[in-house]
Design an enzyme around this catalytic site. Structure first.
Site, PDB file in Angstrom:
ATOM      1  N   GLY A  96       0.890  -1.380  -0.098  1.00  0.00           N
ATOM      2  CA  GLY A  96      -0.093   0.059  -0.105  1.00  0.00           C
ATOM      3  C   GLY A  96       0.896   1.108  -0.088  1.00  0.00           C
ATOM      4  O   GLY A  96       2.082   1.224   0.440  1.00  0.00           O
ATOM      5  N   ARG A  99       3.696   6.357   2.061  1.00  0.00           N
ATOM      6  CA  ARG A  99       4.163   7.573   2.039  1.00  0.00           C
ATOM      7  C   ARG A  99       3.502   8.455   0.976  1.00  0.00           C
ATOM      8  O   ARG A  99       4.147   9.588   0.493  1.00  0.00           O
ATOM      9  CB  ARG A  99       5.652   7.689   2.018  1.00  0.00           C
ATOM     10  CG  ARG A  99       6.278   7.231   0.893  1.00  0.00           C
ATOM     11  CD  ARG A  99       7.778   7.167   1.294  1.00  0.00           C
ATOM     12  NE  ARG A  99       8.410   6.702  -0.301  1.00  0.00           N
ATOM     13  CZ  ARG A  99       9.283   7.555  -0.930  1.00  0.00           C
ATOM     14  NH1 ARG A  99       9.308   8.992  -0.640  1.00  0.00           N
ATOM     15  NH2 ARG A  99       9.891   7.130  -1.885  1.00  0.00           N
ATOM     16  N   LYS A 119       3.875  12.205  -2.919  1.00  0.00           N
ATOM     17  CA  LYS A 119       4.946  11.574  -2.338  1.00  0.00           C
ATOM     18  C   LYS A 119       5.680  12.053  -1.430  1.00  0.00           C
ATOM     19  O   LYS A 119       6.480  13.007  -1.547  1.00  0.00           O
ATOM     20  CB  LYS A 119       5.765  10.876  -3.398  1.00  0.00           C
ATOM     21  CG  LYS A 119       5.115   9.945  -4.390  1.00  0.00           C
ATOM     22  CD  LYS A 119       5.884   9.399  -5.510  1.00  0.00           C
ATOM     23  CE  LYS A 119       6.847   8.207  -4.596  1.00  0.00           C
ATOM     24  NZ  LYS A 119       7.791   7.731  -5.591  1.00  0.00           N
ATOM     25  N   ASP A 131       8.054   6.847   8.492  1.00  0.00           N
ATOM     26  CA  ASP A 131       7.647   8.213   8.873  1.00  0.00           C
ATOM     27  C   ASP A 131       6.808   8.819   7.532  1.00  0.00           C
ATOM     28  O   ASP A 131       6.166  10.006   7.624  1.00  0.00           O
ATOM     29  CB  ASP A 131       8.964   8.885   8.923  1.00  0.00           C
ATOM     30  CG  ASP A 131       9.749   9.002   7.888  1.00  0.00           C
ATOM     31  OD1 ASP A 131       9.589   8.758   6.639  1.00  0.00           O
ATOM     32  OD2 ASP A 131      10.832   9.765   7.903  1.00  0.00           O
ATOM     33  N   GLY A 132       6.687   8.228   6.559  1.00  0.00           N
ATOM     34  CA  GLY A 132       5.990   8.686   5.339  1.00  0.00           C
ATOM     35  C   GLY A 132       6.432   9.935   4.803  1.00  0.00           C
ATOM     36  O   GLY A 132       5.891  10.413   3.830  1.00  0.00           O
ATOM     37  N   ARG A 182       3.075  13.674  -8.146  1.00  0.00           N
ATOM     38  CA  ARG A 182       3.428  12.796  -9.415  1.00  0.00           C
ATOM     39  C   ARG A 182       2.018  12.773  -9.936  1.00  0.00           C
ATOM     40  O   ARG A 182       0.921  12.734  -9.453  1.00  0.00           O
ATOM     41  CB  ARG A 182       3.676  11.373  -8.973  1.00  0.00           C
ATOM     42  CG  ARG A 182       3.660  10.567 -10.076  1.00  0.00           C
ATOM     43  CD  ARG A 182       4.382   9.162  -9.647  1.00  0.00           C
ATOM     44  NE  ARG A 182       3.942   8.206  -8.648  1.00  0.00           N
ATOM     45  CZ  ARG A 182       4.094   7.324  -7.903  1.00  0.00           C
ATOM     46  NH1 ARG A 182       5.640   6.968  -8.354  1.00  0.00           N
ATOM     47  NH2 ARG A 182       3.717   6.668  -7.056  1.00  0.00           N
ATOM     48  N   ASP A 258       4.621  -4.643  -7.540  1.00  0.00           N
ATOM     49  CA  ASP A 258       3.848  -3.464  -7.162  1.00  0.00           C
ATOM     50  C   ASP A 258       4.576  -2.020  -7.735  1.00  0.00           C
ATOM     51  O   ASP A 258       3.836  -1.173  -7.487  1.00  0.00           O
ATOM     52  CB  ASP A 258       3.964  -3.097  -5.398  1.00  0.00           C
ATOM     53  CG  ASP A 258       5.506  -3.287  -4.978  1.00  0.00           C
ATOM     54  OD1 ASP A 258       6.084  -4.318  -5.161  1.00  0.00           O
ATOM     55  OD2 ASP A 258       5.885  -2.188  -4.522  1.00  0.00           O
ATOM     56  N   ASN A 259       5.493  -2.473  -8.691  1.00  0.00           N
ATOM     57  CA  ASN A 259       6.073  -1.205  -9.331  1.00  0.00           C
ATOM     58  C   ASN A 259       5.710  -1.597 -10.839  1.00  0.00           C
ATOM     59  O   ASN A 259       6.093  -0.799 -11.838  1.00  0.00           O
ATOM     60  CB  ASN A 259       7.313  -1.195  -9.344  1.00  0.00           C
ATOM     61  CG  ASN A 259       7.800  -0.728  -7.734  1.00  0.00           C
ATOM     62  OD1 ASN A 259       7.012  -0.086  -7.119  1.00  0.00           O
ATOM     63  ND2 ASN A 259       9.060  -0.834  -7.524  1.00  0.00           N
TER      64      ASN A 259
END
EC number: 2.7.7.-
Length: 500
Positions: A96, A99, A119, A131-132, A182, A258-259
């Site tokens: 998921g 960040r 992002k 920490d995102g 993005r 996931d990419n």
């Protein structure tokens, strides 16, 4: 200084038209960005903002607040998307957006739908103790590479803005924080399908597939088997995309499921890099210890990733399991043929061939083998070959690409003999070759120099210069001639790193 999240301030509105938020609630987590101390706008991509129908004047005024997450535009419905993924072959059932926060979607002036995502905007329920946040280096890298890919004509996510946060982030060292904005046709990945399939959520897979068809492949709604047609369409786009990567020497670095987007865009420019000297085994990513995602392995990894997508769609492709497997396997098998066709067509263009002959593959492979043996720079070799194809081309400049200049003589003789049977004039051929063989790529040492200047000295001039030159990769640009050159031995970048 802006220390609290603001909403609905006049002039900050985006023309949002959000659709993903309409999917079932377990597809995402609602999440507002976490405010930062003192945002400052590094770069606003004004042409892209205008194309998206955004108010450029308002963004000049409010961009630092909006793109840091401090000012939530009217109409935004921020969320973090759920997905899973195979990472270096190992499956993680829950990843998921750890960040990243999707602000919403807009329809551009051409009628196409795009996501706008922050992002580094703070932690989400998927942050996995992170920490995102993002450091300035990865933000600048993604801005540079994504815009370079766009200028090269390769489908990719785009850079709308970059801001500093006025706050540090803590990695192996303390670094300035930043947020990247993005733009993507969508952020739906193979791993998004895997998230629901891993939970046995067939309804979720079906809802996601229907959404993807509606958003990216609407013509498939009329197909006899829409879900099989979807799998074929994604396979075709990935084959074409990865072939384009190889044509410019691009190495993604982390081709996890996931990419890999189902829209066919390049996404997530973490430890990616462009080759200097040609070597098909080239790896830059510091986390790819065994070369899984090396340059030459990317086509096979694309096929492997597609097989994982096919697994999630089996129950939709056919109710009878064996028939579903047979149909999915046929698509996976055809991927290799699709990729080879795209790759060879592009390589023919790179060496100036308009027609097709059976021996063309051998001619291309002979050049690549020579380049590898002679440590020839990938980009400069093809650009100089483009120059050599013209009426005024001179051989010494091309030969200088090789460690032993005389080594290219036999290949050049074969090439010229092949061109004698091709219909284009020398001038036409040179123009066509220069249109597919870039003079400028994001050389790794140039990217690192720009990042170092920004991190160490707050100097963004090298970043600005690099973005400028890379916006016209197929033009000669005499004023930027130094950017053509490969790195000196002490400038070589041997490893690149993820931005997490």
């Amino acid at each position: 200084m802006t220390s609290a999240l603001q909403t609905n301030r006049p002039g900050a509105a985006f023309p949002f038209d959000n659709s993903y938020v309409g999917l079932p609630q377990h597809f995402f987590a609602a999440q507002v960005p976490t405010p930062v101390a003192e945002p400052w706008l590094i770069k606003l991509n004004e042409p892209l903002a205008a194309e998206l129908g955004l108010d450029v004047e308002a963004l000049r005024r409010d961009g630092a607040a909006i793109f840091s997450g401090n000012l939530l535009p009217e109409g935004a419905e921020p969320l973090a998307m759920a997905y899973a993924g195979h990472q270096f072959g190992g499956f993680s059932p829950q990843l998921g957006d750890g960040r990243a926060i999707l602000l919403g979607e807009v329809i551009d002036r051409g009628g196409k739908r795009f996501d706008i995502q922050l992002k580094g905007a703070g932690p989400t329920p998927f942050s996995r103790r992170g920490d995102g946040r993002a450091a300035i280096g990865p933000v600048l890298r993604e801005y540079i590479i994504s815009e370079a890919m766009f200028a090269l004509g390769i489908p990719a996510t785009r850079a709308l803005a970059a801001v500093t946060t006025g706050e540090p982030v803590y990695r192996e060292e303390v670094l300035p924080g930043a947020v990247f904005t993005r733009v993507a046709a969508s952020h739906i990945r193979v791993g998004t399908f895997q998230y629901f399939a891993a939970r046995g959520d067939t309804d979720g897979v079906r809802a996601l597939a229907d959404y993807v068809i509606d958003r990216h492949y609407p013509a498939l709604k009329e197909a006899e088997n829409p879900y099989l047609a979807l799998f074929e369409a994604v396979s075709e786009r990935q084959a074409a995309l990865i072939a384009r990567w190889l044509h410019v020497g691009f190495i993604h670095g982390v081709m996890n499921t996931d990419n890999m987007t189902v829209s066919g865009e390049t996404i997530d420019f973490g430890p990616c890099a462009f080759m200097d000297a040609y070597d098909p085994a080239t790896v830059f990513s510091s986390i790819d210890q065994h070369g899984r995602y090396a340059y030459a392995n990317q086509p096979g990894i694309g096929q492997w990733n597609l097989a994982r997508l096919g697994e999630t769609l089996l129950s939709l492709i056919d109710a009878e399991p064996d028939r579903a497997v047979d149909k999915a396997n046929a698509v996976i098998k055809s991927y290799g043929e699709r990729f080879q066709a795209h790759w060879l067509a592009g390589m023919r263009e790179k060496i100036g061939l308009a027609g097709q002959e059976d021996a063309d593959l051998e001619l291309v492979q002979a050049l690549l083998s020579l380049m590898q043996a002679q440590a020839a720079d990938f980009t400069l070799t093809f650009r100089r070959l483009s120059d050599l194809a013209g009426d005024d081309g001179v051989e010494p400049a091309f030969a200088a690409s090789f460690r032993e200049p005389e080594a290219c003589g036999a290949w050049l003789a074969q090439w010229r003999e092949r061109l004698s049977r091709d219909p284009k004039t020398a001038a036409e051929r040179a123009i066509a070759m220069r249109a597919v063989n870039p003079a400028f790529i994001p050389r790794n040492h140039r990217v690192e120099q720009a990042i170092e200047a920004a991190v160490e000295n707050g100097d963004f001039s090298l970043f600005e210069a690099l973005v400028t030159v890379l916006s016209k990769p197929y033009e000669d640009q005499p004023g930027f001639a130094a950017y053509l050159q490969p790195p000196k031995p002490d400038e070589r970048v041997l490893a690149t790193f993820c931005g997490t």
